[in-house]
Design a protein around this motif. Structure first.
Motif, PDB file in Angstrom:
ATOM      1  N   GLU A  47       0.843  -1.205   0.000  1.00 42.04           N
ATOM      2  CA  GLU A  47       0.000   0.000   0.000  1.00 42.04           C
ATOM      3  C   GLU A  47       0.876   1.251   0.000  1.00 42.04           C
ATOM      4  O   GLU A  47       0.502   2.280  -0.583  1.00 42.04           O
ATOM      5  CB  GLU A  47      -0.959   0.001   1.189  1.00 42.04           C
ATOM      6  CG  GLU A  47      -0.343   0.257   2.553  1.00 42.04           C
ATOM      7  CD  GLU A  47       0.488  -0.889   3.149  1.00 42.04           C
ATOM      8  OE1 GLU A  47       1.160  -0.641   4.166  1.00 42.04           O
ATOM      9  OE2 GLU A  47       0.477  -2.017   2.604  1.00 42.04           O
ATOM     10  N   LYS A  48       2.050   1.174   0.603  1.00 41.52           N
ATOM     11  CA  LYS A  48       2.987   2.310   0.593  1.00 41.52           C
ATOM     12  C   LYS A  48       3.603   2.462  -0.792  1.00 41.52           C
ATOM     13  O   LYS A  48       3.878   3.576  -1.235  1.00 41.52           O
ATOM     14  CB  LYS A  48       4.077   2.125   1.650  1.00 41.52           C
ATOM     15  CG  LYS A  48       3.557   1.967   3.052  1.00 41.52           C
ATOM     16  CD  LYS A  48       3.097   3.264   3.648  1.00 41.52           C
ATOM     17  CE  LYS A  48       2.704   3.050   5.109  1.00 41.52           C
ATOM     18  NZ  LYS A  48       2.714   4.258   5.885  1.00 41.52           N
ATOM     19  N   LEU A  49       3.802   1.342  -1.467  1.00 41.71           N
ATOM     20  CA  LEU A  49       4.315   1.412  -2.840  1.00 41.71           C
ATOM     21  C   LEU A  49       3.333   2.149  -3.739  1.00 41.71           C
ATOM     22  O   LEU A  49       3.727   2.910  -4.618  1.00 41.71           O
ATOM     23  CB  LEU A  49       4.576   0.005  -3.401  1.00 41.71           C
ATOM     24  CG  LEU A  49       5.893  -0.630  -3.005  1.00 41.71           C
ATOM     25  CD1 LEU A  49       5.947  -2.074  -3.486  1.00 41.71           C
ATOM     26  CD2 LEU A  49       7.061   0.166  -3.558  1.00 41.71           C
ATOM     27  N   TRP A  50       2.041   1.932  -3.506  1.00 42.71           N
ATOM     28  CA  TRP A  50       1.042   2.657  -4.302  1.00 42.71           C
ATOM     29  C   TRP A  50       1.194   4.159  -4.086  1.00 42.71           C
ATOM     30  O   TRP A  50       1.193   4.937  -5.032  1.00 42.71           O
ATOM     31  CB  TRP A  50      -0.373   2.197  -3.940  1.00 42.71           C
ATOM     32  CG  TRP A  50      -1.394   2.842  -4.812  1.00 42.71           C
ATOM     33  CD1 TRP A  50      -1.846   2.374  -6.029  1.00 42.71           C
ATOM     34  CD2 TRP A  50      -2.075   4.083  -4.592  1.00 42.71           C
ATOM     35  NE1 TRP A  50      -2.767   3.257  -6.557  1.00 42.71           N
ATOM     36  CE2 TRP A  50      -2.921   4.317  -5.694  1.00 42.71           C
ATOM     37  CE3 TRP A  50      -2.042   5.024  -3.568  1.00 42.71           C
ATOM     38  CZ2 TRP A  50      -3.722   5.435  -5.807  1.00 42.71           C
ATOM     39  CZ3 TRP A  50      -2.848   6.151  -3.674  1.00 42.71           C
ATOM     40  CH2 TRP A  50      -3.676   6.347  -4.782  1.00 42.71           C
ATOM     41  N   SER A  51       1.340   4.580  -2.826  1.00 39.53           N
ATOM     42  CA  SER A  51       1.508   6.005  -2.527  1.00 39.53           C
ATOM     43  C   SER A  51       2.797   6.544  -3.137  1.00 39.53           C
ATOM     44  O   SER A  51       2.813   7.644  -3.706  1.00 39.53           O
ATOM     45  CB  SER A  51       1.511   6.242  -1.016  1.00 39.53           C
ATOM     46  OG  SER A  51       0.240   5.981  -0.467  1.00 39.53           O
ATOM     47  N   LEU A  52       3.877   5.782  -3.033  1.00 41.40           N
ATOM     48  CA  LEU A  52       5.135   6.215  -3.654  1.00 41.40           C
ATOM     49  C   LEU A  52       4.998   6.346  -5.164  1.00 41.40           C
ATOM     50  O   LEU A  52       5.548   7.261  -5.773  1.00 41.40           O
ATOM     51  CB  LEU A  52       6.267   5.240  -3.314  1.00 41.40           C
ATOM     52  CG  LEU A  52       6.882   5.410  -1.936  1.00 41.40           C
ATOM     53  CD1 LEU A  52       7.737   4.197  -1.585  1.00 41.40           C
ATOM     54  CD2 LEU A  52       7.698   6.690  -1.868  1.00 41.40           C
ATOM     55  N   ASN A  53       4.245   5.431  -5.756  1.00 42.32           N
ATOM     56  CA  ASN A  53       4.021   5.510  -7.194  1.00 42.32           C
ATOM     57  C   ASN A  53       3.250   6.781  -7.556  1.00 42.32           C
ATOM     58  O   ASN A  53       3.532   7.429  -8.572  1.00 42.32           O
ATOM     59  CB  ASN A  53       3.280   4.272  -7.692  1.00 42.32           C
ATOM     60  CG  ASN A  53       3.293   4.173  -9.194  1.00 42.32           C
ATOM     61  OD1 ASN A  53       4.360   4.024  -9.799  1.00 42.32           O
ATOM     62  ND2 ASN A  53       2.123   4.270  -9.808  1.00 42.32           N
ATOM     63  N   GLU A  54       2.282   7.146  -6.723  1.00 41.87           N
ATOM     64  CA  GLU A  54       1.537   8.390  -6.957  1.00 41.87           C
ATOM     65  C   GLU A  54       2.449   9.606  -6.789  1.00 41.87           C
ATOM     66  O   GLU A  54       2.336  10.578  -7.537  1.00 41.87           O
ATOM     67  CB  GLU A  54       0.336   8.491  -6.012  1.00 41.87           C
ATOM     68  CG  GLU A  54      -0.779   7.525  -6.354  1.00 41.87           C
ATOM     69  CD  GLU A  54      -1.329   7.752  -7.755  1.00 41.87           C
ATOM     70  OE1 GLU A  54      -1.979   8.787  -7.976  1.00 41.87           O
ATOM     71  OE2 GLU A  54      -1.100   6.894  -8.628  1.00 41.87           O
ATOM     72  N   MET A  55       3.358   9.552  -5.832  1.00 46.27           N
ATOM     73  CA  MET A  55       4.334  10.637  -5.676  1.00 46.27           C
ATOM     74  C   MET A  55       5.189  10.740  -6.937  1.00 46.27           C
ATOM     75  O   MET A  55       5.455  11.835  -7.430  1.00 46.27           O
ATOM     76  CB  MET A  55       5.225  10.393  -4.448  1.00 46.27           C
ATOM     77  CG  MET A  55       4.496  10.503  -3.120  1.00 46.27           C
ATOM     78  SD  MET A  55       5.502   9.961  -1.701  1.00 46.27           S
ATOM     79  CE  MET A  55       6.513  11.433  -1.415  1.00 46.27           C
ATOM     80  N   GLU A  61       9.455  12.852  -7.438  1.00 45.87           N
ATOM     81  CA  GLU A  61      10.770  12.229  -7.310  1.00 45.87           C
ATOM     82  C   GLU A  61      11.089  11.874  -5.847  1.00 45.87           C
ATOM     83  O   GLU A  61      12.065  12.338  -5.268  1.00 45.87           O
ATOM     84  CB  GLU A  61      11.865  13.118  -7.897  1.00 45.87           C
ATOM     85  CG  GLU A  61      11.664  13.401  -9.367  1.00 45.87           C
ATOM     86  CD  GLU A  61      12.702  14.343  -9.960  1.00 45.87           C
ATOM     87  OE1 GLU A  61      13.802  14.486  -9.371  1.00 45.87           O
ATOM     88  OE2 GLU A  61      12.408  14.933 -11.010  1.00 45.87           O
ATOM     89  N   PRO A  62      10.262  11.023  -5.222  1.00 50.89           N
ATOM     90  CA  PRO A  62      10.492  10.673  -3.815  1.00 50.89           C
ATOM     91  C   PRO A  62      11.814   9.945  -3.606  1.00 50.89           C
ATOM     92  O   PRO A  62      12.236   9.157  -4.445  1.00 50.89           O
ATOM     93  CB  PRO A  62       9.298   9.771  -3.480  1.00 50.89           C
ATOM     94  CG  PRO A  62       8.879   9.193  -4.795  1.00 50.89           C
ATOM     95  CD  PRO A  62       9.149  10.273  -5.801  1.00 50.89           C
ATOM     96  N   ASP A  63      12.447  10.257  -2.463  1.00 48.31           N
ATOM     97  CA  ASP A  63      13.697   9.600  -2.104  1.00 48.31           C
ATOM     98  C   ASP A  63      13.741   9.459  -0.585  1.00 48.31           C
ATOM     99  O   ASP A  63      13.086  10.195   0.145  1.00 48.31           O
ATOM    100  CB  ASP A  63      14.892  10.418  -2.585  1.00 48.31           C
ATOM    101  CG  ASP A  63      16.193   9.630  -2.618  1.00 48.31           C
ATOM    102  OD1 ASP A  63      16.180   8.411  -2.350  1.00 48.31           O
ATOM    103  OD2 ASP A  63      17.240  10.244  -2.920  1.00 48.31           O
ATOM    104  N   VAL A  64      14.533   8.514  -0.118  1.00 51.64           N
ATOM    105  CA  VAL A  64      14.725   8.307   1.314  1.00 51.64           C
ATOM    106  C   VAL A  64      15.568   9.457   1.855  1.00 51.64           C
ATOM    107  O   VAL A  64      16.636   9.757   1.321  1.00 51.64           O
ATOM    108  CB  VAL A  64      15.449   6.969   1.589  1.00 51.64           C
ATOM    109  CG1 VAL A  64      15.675   6.773   3.072  1.00 51.64           C
ATOM    110  CG2 VAL A  64      14.669   5.804   1.006  1.00 51.64           C
ATOM    111  N   VAL A  65      15.079  10.090   2.919  1.00 50.52           N
ATOM    112  CA  VAL A  65      15.834  11.191   3.527  1.00 50.52           C
ATOM    113  C   VAL A  65      16.109  10.949   5.008  1.00 50.52           C
ATOM    114  O   VAL A  65      16.696  11.796   5.675  1.00 50.52           O
ATOM    115  CB  VAL A  65      15.141  12.557   3.342  1.00 50.52           C
ATOM    116  CG1 VAL A  65      15.017  12.905   1.872  1.00 50.52           C
ATOM    117  CG2 VAL A  65      13.798  12.576   4.026  1.00 50.52           C
ATOM    118  N   GLY A  66      15.668   9.812   5.526  1.00 50.57           N
ATOM    119  CA  GLY A  66      15.928   9.540   6.926  1.00 50.57           C
ATOM    120  C   GLY A  66      15.302   8.246   7.385  1.00 50.57           C
ATOM    121  O   GLY A  66      14.600   7.566   6.632  1.00 50.57           O
TER     122      GLY A  66
END
Length: 187
Positions: A47-55, A61-66
């Motif tokens: 379900e988080k992958l779906w949100s990341l895909n929407e981002m 351009e979502p990326d890990v920041v912490g």
């Protein structure tokens, strides 16, 4: 949050590949974080992958920041150089959208963030993001507005000019082609 559609396994693989490439290109954003650990988290949270895909689809351009040790979550933030193109020309929230009599934008920042399953960055998160690079040099981004300001009809946004992060105010019902919002997702 309503049940969201899930990505197919092919879409999940493609998104993870995109996120891995971005992760490897920007090591300064996530020191001491290993991609393998992030990928395991992603694969166990479709379900988080779906949100990341929407981002990603809205050009954030979502990326890990912490990493939050207390909650065991990785923090993904929109790292596009300018406010995400697919999330601009939005007033701040539903109340602001409903207050417009004419020339209404298509949506509000708060509503779209909820639809995507992310939170709008607050001022502190926005300022922290700016320590990782230069963002919003030509655009601006709505940030979470304190209730006392919102109750009076206002909303706040940030940008970076002259090597300085600025916090501004506007009527919550305003919207501009160069203003969107950045989101955060915990995975």
């Amino acid at each position: 949050m309503k049940n969201k559609p899930q990505l197919s396994s092919e879409q999940q693989e493609e998104l993870i590949k995109i996120l891995k490439i971005r992760f490897e290109k920007n090591p300064n954003r996530h020191e001491n974080i290993q991609w393998e650990d992030v990928q395991k988290k992603l694969e166990s949270n479709p379900e988080k992958l779906w949100s990341l895909n929407e981002m990603e689809r809205t050009e954030g351009e979502p990326d890990v920041v912490g990493y939050d040790k207390k909650t065991d979550e990785y923090l993904f933030i929109d790292c596009s150089s300018e406010s995400p193109k697919g999330r601009r020309s939005l007033c701040y929230d539903r109340e602001a959208l409903n207050s417009r009599k004419e020339n209404k934008p298509a949506n509000s920042a708060v509503d779209l963030a909820n639809e995507i399953g992310i939170e709008i960055l607050n001022e502190e998160q926005y300022r922290e993001l700016q320590t990782l690079g230069n963002f919003d040099l030509k655009t601006s981004s709505w940030v979470k507005t304190p209730d006392n300001i919102r109750k009076l009809g206002g909303a706040v946004f940030c940008d970076k000019r002259y090597n300085t992060v600025f916090l501004y105010h506007n009527g919550a019902e305003s919207y501009y082609a160069a203003r969107g919002f950045r989101g955060i997702l915990r995975v």
